[in-house]
Design a protein around this motif. Structure first.
Motif, short mmCIF file in Angstrom:
data_model
loop_
_atom_site.label_atom_id
_atom_site.label_comp_id
_atom_site.label_asym_id
_atom_site.label_seq_id
_atom_site.Cartn_x
_atom_site.Cartn_y
_atom_site.Cartn_z
N GLN A 196 74.58 51.43 7.02
CA GLN A 196 74.84 51.61 8.45
C GLN A 196 76.10 52.47 8.67
O GLN A 196 76.12 53.31 9.57
N ALA A 197 77.09 52.26 7.83
CA ALA A 197 78.31 53.08 7.93
C ALA A 197 77.98 54.54 7.61
O ALA A 197 78.47 55.46 8.28
N GLY A 198 77.14 54.74 6.60
CA GLY A 198 76.72 56.09 6.24
C GLY A 198 75.92 56.74 7.37
O GLY A 198 76.07 57.94 7.65
N ILE A 199 75.07 55.93 8.02
CA ILE A 199 74.27 56.44 9.14
C ILE A 199 75.19 56.86 10.29
O ILE A 199 75.02 57.94 10.87
N ALA A 200 76.17 56.03 10.62
CA ALA A 200 77.09 56.35 11.71
C ALA A 200 77.85 57.64 11.41
O ALA A 200 77.99 58.52 12.27
N TYR A 201 78.34 57.75 10.17
CA TYR A 201 79.08 58.95 9.78
C TYR A 201 78.17 60.18 9.85
O TYR A 201 78.55 61.22 10.39
N THR A 202 76.97 60.07 9.30
CA THR A 202 76.05 61.21 9.26
C THR A 202 75.65 61.64 10.66
O THR A 202 75.54 62.84 10.94
N VAL A 249 66.95 59.25 4.38
CA VAL A 249 67.19 58.55 3.11
C VAL A 249 67.94 57.24 3.37
O VAL A 249 67.59 56.19 2.79
N LEU A 250 68.94 57.27 4.23
CA LEU A 250 69.70 56.05 4.51
C LEU A 250 68.83 54.98 5.19
O LEU A 250 68.95 53.78 4.88
N LEU A 251 67.95 55.41 6.09
CA LEU A 251 67.06 54.45 6.75
C LEU A 251 66.09 53.81 5.75
O LEU A 251 65.82 52.60 5.81
N LYS A 252 65.58 54.60 4.82
CA LYS A 252 64.70 54.05 3.78
C LYS A 252 65.46 53.12 2.85
O LYS A 252 64.92 52.12 2.37
N ALA A 253 66.72 53.47 2.59
CA ALA A 253 67.55 52.63 1.71
C ALA A 253 67.76 51.25 2.32
O ALA A 253 67.79 50.25 1.59
N ILE A 254 67.90 51.20 3.63
CA ILE A 254 68.06 49.90 4.30
C ILE A 254 66.81 49.05 4.09
O ILE A 254 66.90 47.84 3.85
N GLU A 255 65.62 49.68 4.16
CA GLU A 255 64.37 48.96 3.96
C GLU A 255 64.23 48.46 2.52
O GLU A 255 63.80 47.33 2.28
N ASN A 312 72.62 45.79 1.00
CA ASN A 312 73.70 46.75 1.25
C ASN A 312 73.53 47.47 2.59
O ASN A 312 74.05 48.58 2.77
N ALA A 313 72.86 46.84 3.51
CA ALA A 313 72.56 47.46 4.80
C ALA A 313 73.83 47.85 5.54
O ALA A 313 73.87 48.87 6.24
N CYS A 316 72.04 66.68 7.23
CA CYS A 316 72.33 65.38 7.83
C CYS A 316 71.04 64.67 8.25
O CYS A 316 70.91 63.45 8.07
N LYS A 317 70.10 65.44 8.80
CA LYS A 317 68.83 64.83 9.22
C LYS A 317 68.11 64.23 8.01
O LYS A 317 67.59 63.11 8.07
N LYS A 318 68.09 64.96 6.91
CA LYS A 318 67.45 64.45 5.69
C LYS A 318 68.20 63.23 5.15
O LYS A 318 67.58 62.27 4.68
N SER A 319 69.52 63.28 5.25
CA SER A 319 70.33 62.15 4.77
C SER A 319 70.06 60.90 5.60
O SER A 319 70.03 59.78 5.07
N LEU A 320 69.88 61.08 6.92
CA LEU A 320 69.56 59.92 7.77
C LEU A 320 68.26 59.27 7.34
O LEU A 320 68.15 58.03 7.30
#
Length: 123
Positions: free
Chosen positions: A35-41, A19-25, A30-31, A13-17
């Protein structure tokens, strides 16, 4: 075994977070999805960490239980000694024949010594 699985899940989950933060940048369009993925993770990571803590409470680590047991043992009992393993320095080779000094000749026992020996056994 399950405790390790939940620890691994928290690490994933930490690694996924990250990746999701970089994806937003990289893809701000598709932010909202990210954000939904971040909340779930984050929720999964919190749940996994809570389960790991619960395992520690219910089933303490073996090191802690060993320490507690050692404190409960009476002081009168002595702990068992551990044997030392012999090293090559400690082991002494045993010769089948005793070493003889070649400079000294073998001395035969005298007749009187033989007589004393026989007298000892009653012959």
């Amino acid at each position: 075994m399950p405790k390790q699985q939940f620890k691994a899940q928290a690490d994933i989950c930490k690694k996924s977070l990250d990746v999701l933060l970089k994806a937003i940048e990289v893809d701000p369009g598709n932010a909202e999805e990210y954000q939904a993925g971040i909340a779930y993770t984050e929720n999964v990571m919190k749940a996994s960490n809570a389960i790991v803590k619960a395992f520690d409470v219910v089933e303490p680590p073996k090191a802690a239980t060993t320490k507690e047991k050692s404190e409960e043992t009476p002081k009168d009992e002595k702990p068992k000694r551990k044997r030392k393993a012999k090293t090559s320095k400690e082991s002494v080779p045993v010769d089948s024949e005793p070493a003889t000094d070649e400079t000294q000749p073998m001395v035969e026992p005298s007749v009187e010594e033989n007589a004393d020996l026989f007298a000892m056994f009653g012959d």
